[in-house]
Write a protein that holds these residues in place. Structure first.
Motif, PDB file in Angstrom:
ATOM      1  N   GLN A   1       0.823  -1.189   0.000  1.00 41.48           N
ATOM      2  CA  GLN A   1       0.000   0.000   0.000  1.00 41.48           C
ATOM      3  C   GLN A   1       0.872   1.260   0.000  1.00 41.48           C
ATOM      4  N   LEU A   2       1.982   1.233   0.780  1.00 43.24           N
ATOM      5  CA  LEU A   2       2.917   2.381   0.806  1.00 43.24           C
ATOM      6  C   LEU A   2       3.595   2.554  -0.543  1.00 43.24           C
ATOM      7  N   ALA A   3       3.967   1.434  -1.187  1.00 40.51           N
ATOM      8  CA  ALA A   3       4.619   1.507  -2.506  1.00 40.51           C
ATOM      9  C   ALA A   3       3.657   2.117  -3.504  1.00 40.51           C
ATOM     10  N   TYR A   4       2.406   1.774  -3.428  1.00 41.00           N
ATOM     11  CA  TYR A   4       1.421   2.361  -4.333  1.00 41.00           C
ATOM     12  C   TYR A   4       1.339   3.864  -4.117  1.00 41.00           C
ATOM     13  N   GLY A   5       1.292   4.306  -2.854  1.00 43.73           N
ATOM     14  CA  GLY A   5       1.187   5.734  -2.569  1.00 43.73           C
ATOM     15  C   GLY A   5       2.379   6.508  -3.114  1.00 43.73           C
ATOM     16  N   GLY A   6       3.575   5.930  -2.980  1.00 40.64           N
ATOM     17  CA  GLY A   6       4.768   6.622  -3.487  1.00 40.64           C
ATOM     18  C   GLY A   6       4.749   6.730  -4.991  1.00 40.64           C
ATOM     19  N   SER A   7       4.313   5.645  -5.675  1.00 40.84           N
ATOM     20  CA  SER A   7       4.281   5.666  -7.140  1.00 40.84           C
ATOM     21  C   SER A   7       3.230   6.652  -7.621  1.00 40.84           C
ATOM     22  N   ALA A   8       2.110   6.712  -6.957  1.00 46.73           N
ATOM     23  CA  ALA A   8       1.065   7.648  -7.355  1.00 46.73           C
ATOM     24  C   ALA A   8       1.556   9.083  -7.240  1.00 46.73           C
ATOM     25  N   GLN A   9       2.263   9.395  -6.154  1.00 44.76           N
ATOM     26  CA  GLN A   9       2.794  10.752  -5.996  1.00 44.76           C
ATOM     27  C   GLN A   9       3.800  11.083  -7.089  1.00 44.76           C
ATOM     28  N   ARG A  10       4.652  10.119  -7.477  1.00 41.86           N
ATOM     29  CA  ARG A  10       5.635  10.365  -8.524  1.00 41.86           C
ATOM     30  C   ARG A  10       4.948  10.615  -9.863  1.00 41.86           C
ATOM     31  N   VAL A  11       3.855   9.899 -10.108  1.00 39.78           N
ATOM     32  CA  VAL A  11       3.135  10.113 -11.367  1.00 39.78           C
ATOM     33  C   VAL A  11       2.664  11.548 -11.455  1.00 39.78           C
ATOM     34  N   LEU A  12       2.100  12.060 -10.373  1.00 39.72           N
ATOM     35  CA  LEU A  12       1.599  13.427 -10.392  1.00 39.72           C
ATOM     36  C   LEU A  12       2.746  14.435 -10.543  1.00 39.72           C
ATOM     37  N   ARG A  13       3.900  14.135  -9.871  1.00 38.41           N
ATOM     38  CA  ARG A  13       5.034  15.052 -10.001  1.00 38.41           C
ATOM     39  C   ARG A  13       5.584  15.040 -11.415  1.00 38.41           C
ATOM     40  N   GLU A  14       5.668  13.891 -12.046  1.00 34.72           N
ATOM     41  CA  GLU A  14       6.199  13.798 -13.400  1.00 34.72           C
ATOM     42  C   GLU A  14       5.295  14.544 -14.368  1.00 34.72           C
ATOM     43  N   ILE A  15       3.958  14.461 -14.135  1.00 33.16           N
ATOM     44  CA  ILE A  15       3.033  15.199 -15.009  1.00 33.16           C
ATOM     45  C   ILE A  15       3.289  16.697 -14.858  1.00 33.16           C
ATOM     46  N   ALA A  16       3.518  17.160 -13.587  1.00 32.89           N
ATOM     47  CA  ALA A  16       3.798  18.581 -13.360  1.00 32.89           C
ATOM     48  C   ALA A  16       5.119  18.984 -14.029  1.00 32.89           C
ATOM     49  N   ASN A  17       6.115  18.114 -13.945  1.00 28.86           N
ATOM     50  CA  ASN A  17       7.420  18.434 -14.571  1.00 28.86           C
ATOM     51  C   ASN A  17       7.285  18.485 -16.085  1.00 28.86           C
ATOM     52  N   LEU A  18       6.512  17.553 -16.647  1.00 26.85           N
ATOM     53  CA  LEU A  18       6.335  17.519 -18.095  1.00 26.85           C
ATOM     54  C   LEU A  18       5.620  18.762 -18.585  1.00 26.85           C
ATOM     55  N   ARG A  19       4.763  19.321 -17.776  1.00 24.79           N
ATOM     56  CA  ARG A  19       4.033  20.525 -18.173  1.00 24.79           C
ATOM     57  C   ARG A  19       4.991  21.709 -18.351  1.00 24.79           C
ATOM     58  N   THR A  20       6.068  21.753 -17.494  1.00 23.36           N
ATOM     59  CA  THR A  20       7.031  22.848 -17.626  1.00 23.36           C
ATOM     60  C   THR A  20       7.889  22.689 -18.873  1.00 23.36           C
ATOM     61  N   VAL A  21       7.998  21.467 -19.363  1.00 18.83           N
ATOM     62  CA  VAL A  21       8.841  21.237 -20.549  1.00 18.83           C
ATOM     63  C   VAL A  21       8.083  21.592 -21.825  1.00 18.83           C
ATOM     64  N   LEU A  22       6.773  21.289 -21.895  1.00 12.33           N
ATOM     65  CA  LEU A  22       5.997  21.534 -23.112  1.00 12.33           C
ATOM     66  C   LEU A  22       5.822  23.029 -23.331  1.00 12.33           C
ATOM     67  N   ALA A  23       5.959  23.454 -24.570  1.00 15.92           N
ATOM     68  CA  ALA A  23       5.895  24.874 -24.896  1.00 15.92           C
ATOM     69  C   ALA A  23       4.577  25.241 -25.595  1.00 15.92           C
ATOM     70  N   ALA A  24       4.095  24.365 -26.476  1.00 10.54           N
ATOM     71  CA  ALA A  24       2.891  24.696 -27.262  1.00 10.54           C
ATOM     72  C   ALA A  24       1.646  24.572 -26.396  1.00 10.54           C
ATOM     73  N   PRO A  25       0.626  25.458 -26.572  1.00 12.27           N
ATOM     74  CA  PRO A  25      -0.602  25.382 -25.760  1.00 12.27           C
ATOM     75  C   PRO A  25      -1.367  24.090 -26.009  1.00 12.27           C
TER      76      PRO A  25
END
Length: 828
Positions: free
Chosen positions: A81-105
């Motif tokens: 259950q803890l491993a799932y929580g950590g992976s879920a948090q990383r998914v959300l962080r990676e999505i946030a990081n990817l948003r800073t990389v994309l330039a086109a609307p």
């Protein structure tokens, strides 16, 4: 002709270079823009790789979250259950990081859809499983639902990646087009720039060849001018009068002793270099040129060099005038004439010196023209020939003494034939009838064919010298007679050790004639056996020291002779040693008598000491009352006899000590002696003697710890002798002061009395044997006169020195000085 070619060379070159630079500037700007686009494209590629990497990481993190949640549903393990929580948090962080990389609307919109689906998936996975018991699997999300969501998410991710790839490809195409355009522009622009550059180089090179040719011709001309100025020790100058500036060539500073270089200065700077005695004359000359009263400038004067010495220069200048007649510039040269001026001054000084020398020496110049038989006295003939008669002085030949005329003519003819300088002495009859001796010297003057034209020279009255020579010869004869009559060897040698004089006695002793010995070196005269013995004394005499010594020498007929030698330096007018006189006296008989005296004294002393010792002992026994009580009168006689016996024993001991000293048999028992302890003990031992003379002994200064290496008994004997002498010559109720003081690495012991002092006549012989100032039978102190002589021998034998200081009615101080002894280094 094209309008371009009508421009000047500078304008054409400037225009060509401007066009070339403009082309290069355009190429540079376009290249800078292309480089910027290339960097943007590179950034797009990097961003594409980063997007792909982030999408891959999202996919892996989603898979990890799903796997962890599925394991938890099956196992119920809290760790899953803890491993799932950590992976879920990383998914959300990676999505946030990817948003800073994309330039086109539109890309960000796709990412928002991806995030909504991923969030829904994660929420579904996080739903609780009611009724799930331990050890039983709960409900698992439907695989169909998972597949649909995954496909949708994968489609969005692929769309994002594809859009990024298209954007990157568009940037790469744009850069390729820019690079192609840049290459085309660079090729054609570079070709045009190179063509302009080649044309510019060609034009400049042709111009430069012409310029170098002109400069070379100008440099050659300038070099020839510099060589001419340097060879003549000159410097060029140009005075711009309106601007008040003077140009000076490099030779000017070199002439002043500074590094050579061209310079421009104000006239006032040059005027400050002029010698004060010449300044007024130079200033007047310059004013004359400036106001037009003088056409050209020419002046000789002195100037100061950088080392504050003075040189003579000849300054000349040509005036260039304006239309109105005022000077525009003055151009000229400065020439170093120091050498010429020095020669002129030397000639003037030489002429003055010659006249002064002739007048001082009483000389007269003469000039005899042999071809015309004409004799001329240039000046002051009266000094030699006497007062001028009414008809003037006669010729030299008519004035020569008749007895010397033949010799005079013969000598003059020999000089004319050989061409050697003329030199002669003869008598001259003056106009006042007085006959004088004349010394004449002259030179023969010949013409181009070698014929004798004249004789020029000087004549001097040497009558006084002739008289002095005659007197000297007479004096030498008398000196020779006197020295030959003296029963001693007398000689004189110069500073080169060459014999210059010897008397008959010395020549007879050597077995040669005196004239055969003169001029011989002392080394050769005495031989290699004797000369090394004499050499130290010879060198001392030539160093200015009077030397006295004794030596023995073998005689030619056999046996030896004892000589007492004295070398006396001879000094010149300036005090330098020119040689030395040697006086050698035969003391063979004196030596024999002295040896007989010493043997007699030694024999008598040894024969007397034993009975005197016995008598002293017997008198002591009688005085002590062993033989019974004695009357006062008898006791007085015994004490007198005992004192006289003690005095005789001391006299004999002193004589024996003196005999040991003279025979070299006195030995010393050396040991380390505490000097202060010895002084204190000696003073204590002599207090009774001092009391007899009503004198007090006192030690006024000490040197604790001072040690010397000496014979303790002999050193006590010296100090006892000095104290007893001081007591004898000190006034009653006075004191004798003993002091010990340090003098560097030596120690000084002094004994001071308050007596009458020592007279000047006695000071020179005070340390001699049997020497006493009051030698009468009634002398105050008594004594043998050997004590100081023995003390001197003992102190010098111990490596020290003895001396005294005195003044009439001021007392005397006798002292001896010995080297201090130090403990050797490293000793325990």
């Amino acid at each position: 002709m094209p309008a371009f070619l009508r421009f000047s060379l500078g304008t054409r070159v400037t225009l060509a270079l401007s066009i070339g630079l403009g082309i290069l500037l355009v190429i540079g700007v376009f290249g800078f823009y292309s480089a910027g686009e290339f960097l943007k494209t590179r950034e797009e590629v990097r961003r594409l790789l980063l997007v792909r990497e982030n999408l891959e990481v999202l996919r892996r993190d989603m898979e990890r979250a799903e796997s962890a949640q599925i394991r938890y549903r099956y196992t119920g393990d809290p760790a899953d259950q803890l491993a799932y929580g950590g992976s879920a948090q990383r998914v959300l962080r990676e999505i946030a990081n990817l948003r800073t990389v994309l330039a086109a609307p539109d890309q960000k919109g796709r990412l928002d859809q991806f995030k909504q689906i991923a969030q829904a998936r994660l929420d579904a996975l996080a739903e609780p499983l009611p009724g799930r018991g331990a050890g039983s699997a709960g409900a698992v999300p439907s695989p169909g639902r998972q597949s649909a969501a995954d496909r949708k998410m994968q489609g969005i991710a692929n769309a994002i990646a594809e859009r990024e790839r298209q954007m990157t490809a568009e940037s790469e195409d744009r850069v390729e087009n820019l690079v192609a355009l840049l290459l085309t522009l660079a090729v054609w622009g570079g070709a045009m720039a190179v063509a302009l550059l080649i044309w510019t180089v060609f034009v400049i090179n042709r111009y430069d060849r012409g310029r170098r040719r002109v400069e070379r011709d100008l440099a050659n001309a300038r070099q020839r001018l510099d060589y001419a100025l340097e060879g003549s020790k000159s410097a060029a100058w140009d005075w711009d009068v309106p601007r008040n500036e003077v140009y000076l060539s490099a030779g000017w500073l070199q002439m002043l002793g500074a590094p050579a270089q061209e310079t421009t200065v104000a006239p006032a700077v040059l005027f400050d270099l002029v010698h004060p005695e010449d300044a007024g004359r130079v200033q007047s000359a310059i004013k004359g040129v400036l106001n037009g009263s003088t056409a050209d400038y020419s002046e000789e004067h002195r100037v100061r060099r950088v080392d504050d010495s003075w040189i003579w220069i000849l300054s000349r200048g040509k005036v260039v005038q304006r239309g109105g007649g005022s000077p525009l510039r003055i151009t000229g040269t400065n020439h170093d004439v120091t050498e010429r001026k020095s020669i002129e001054l030397m000639l003037q000084e030489h002429d003055l010196r010659l006249q002064l020398a002739l007048a001082t020496a009483g000389m007269v110049r003469w000039d005899w023209n042999l071809a015309q038989d004409e004799f001329v006295w240039p000046e002051d003939p009266w000094r030699l020939a006497g007062p001028a008669p009414p008809g003037g002085h006669a010729g030299l030949q008519d004035m020569v003494h008749p007895e010397d005329l033949l010799h005079f003519l013969r000598t003059l003819n020999e000089a004319a034939e050989t061409g050697e300088p003329y030199k002669d002495e003869y008598r001259l009859t003056r106009t006042d009838g007085r006959i004088v001796w004349v010394s004449a010297r002259g030179y023969i003057v010949r013409d181009a064919d070698g014929s004798v034209l004249r004789v020029i020279g000087v004549a001097q009255d040497v009558s006084d010298i002739k008289q002095a020579e005659q007197a000297l010869r007479a004096s030498e004869r008398e000196l020779r007679l006197i020295t030959d009559a003296v029963p001693a060897f007398i000689s004189y040698a110069d500073s080169g050790e060459i014999l210059r004089f010897c008397n008959k006695a010395l020549a007879t002793f050597v077995g040669a004639q005196a004239q055969d010995l003169i001029g011989r070196a002392l080394r050769h005269l005495y031989g290699e056996d004797v000369y090394p013995v004499l050499q130290p004394y010879v060198r001392r005499a030539l160093a200015g020291e009077k030397v006295q010594f004794q030596r023995s020498q073998a005689k030619r007929e056999g046996g030896t002779i004892d000589l007492d030698a004295t070398y006396i330096p001879r000094r010149g007018a300036l005090g330098e040693v020119e040689g030395f006189y040697a006086l050698l006296t035969d003391i063979t008989e004196l030596k024999r008598l002295d040896r007989m005296k010493s043997e007699f004294v030694s024999t008598v002393s040894h024969e007397l000491r034993t009975p005197l010792t016995s008598i002293r002992g017997s008198l002591g026994i009688l005085s002590g009352g062993v033989a019974g009580p004695l009357s006062e009168k008898v006791r007085g006689f015994i004490e007198i006899a005992k004192d006289n016996c003690e005095r005789l024993i001391r006299l004999i001991n002193d004589i024996l000590d003196m005999e040991k000293i003279e025979s070299g048999k006195m030995s010393f028992q050396l040991q380390v002696v505490d000097l202060m302890q010895l002084v204190e003990q000696t003073v204590e031992a002599n207090e009774g003697y001092a009391a007899q003379h009503q004198v007090r002994l006192q030690i006024v200064s000490t040197r604790p710890g001072a040690k010397v290496q000496a014979d303790r008994d002999r050193l006590a004997q010296v100090l006892t002798n000095l104290i007893s002498n001081a007591c004898k010559f000190s006034p009653a109720h006075g004191s004798v002061d003993i002091s010990v003081s340090a003098q560097g690495e030596r120690c000084r012991v002094g004994v001071v009395d308050r007596g009458p002092g020592i007279s000047d006549a006695f000071r020179q012989r005070i340390f001699q044997k049997f020497s006493q100032e009051d030698s009468t039978d009634m002398r105050q102190g008594g004594g043998t006169g050997l004590g100081l002589s023995i003390s001197k021998a003992i102190v010098e034998g111990l490596g020290g020195e003895i001396g005294f200081e005195t003044g009439l009615n001021q007392g005397s101080t006798f002292y001896f000085i010995l080297p201090l002894w130090h403990e050797p280094r490293g000793a325990a």
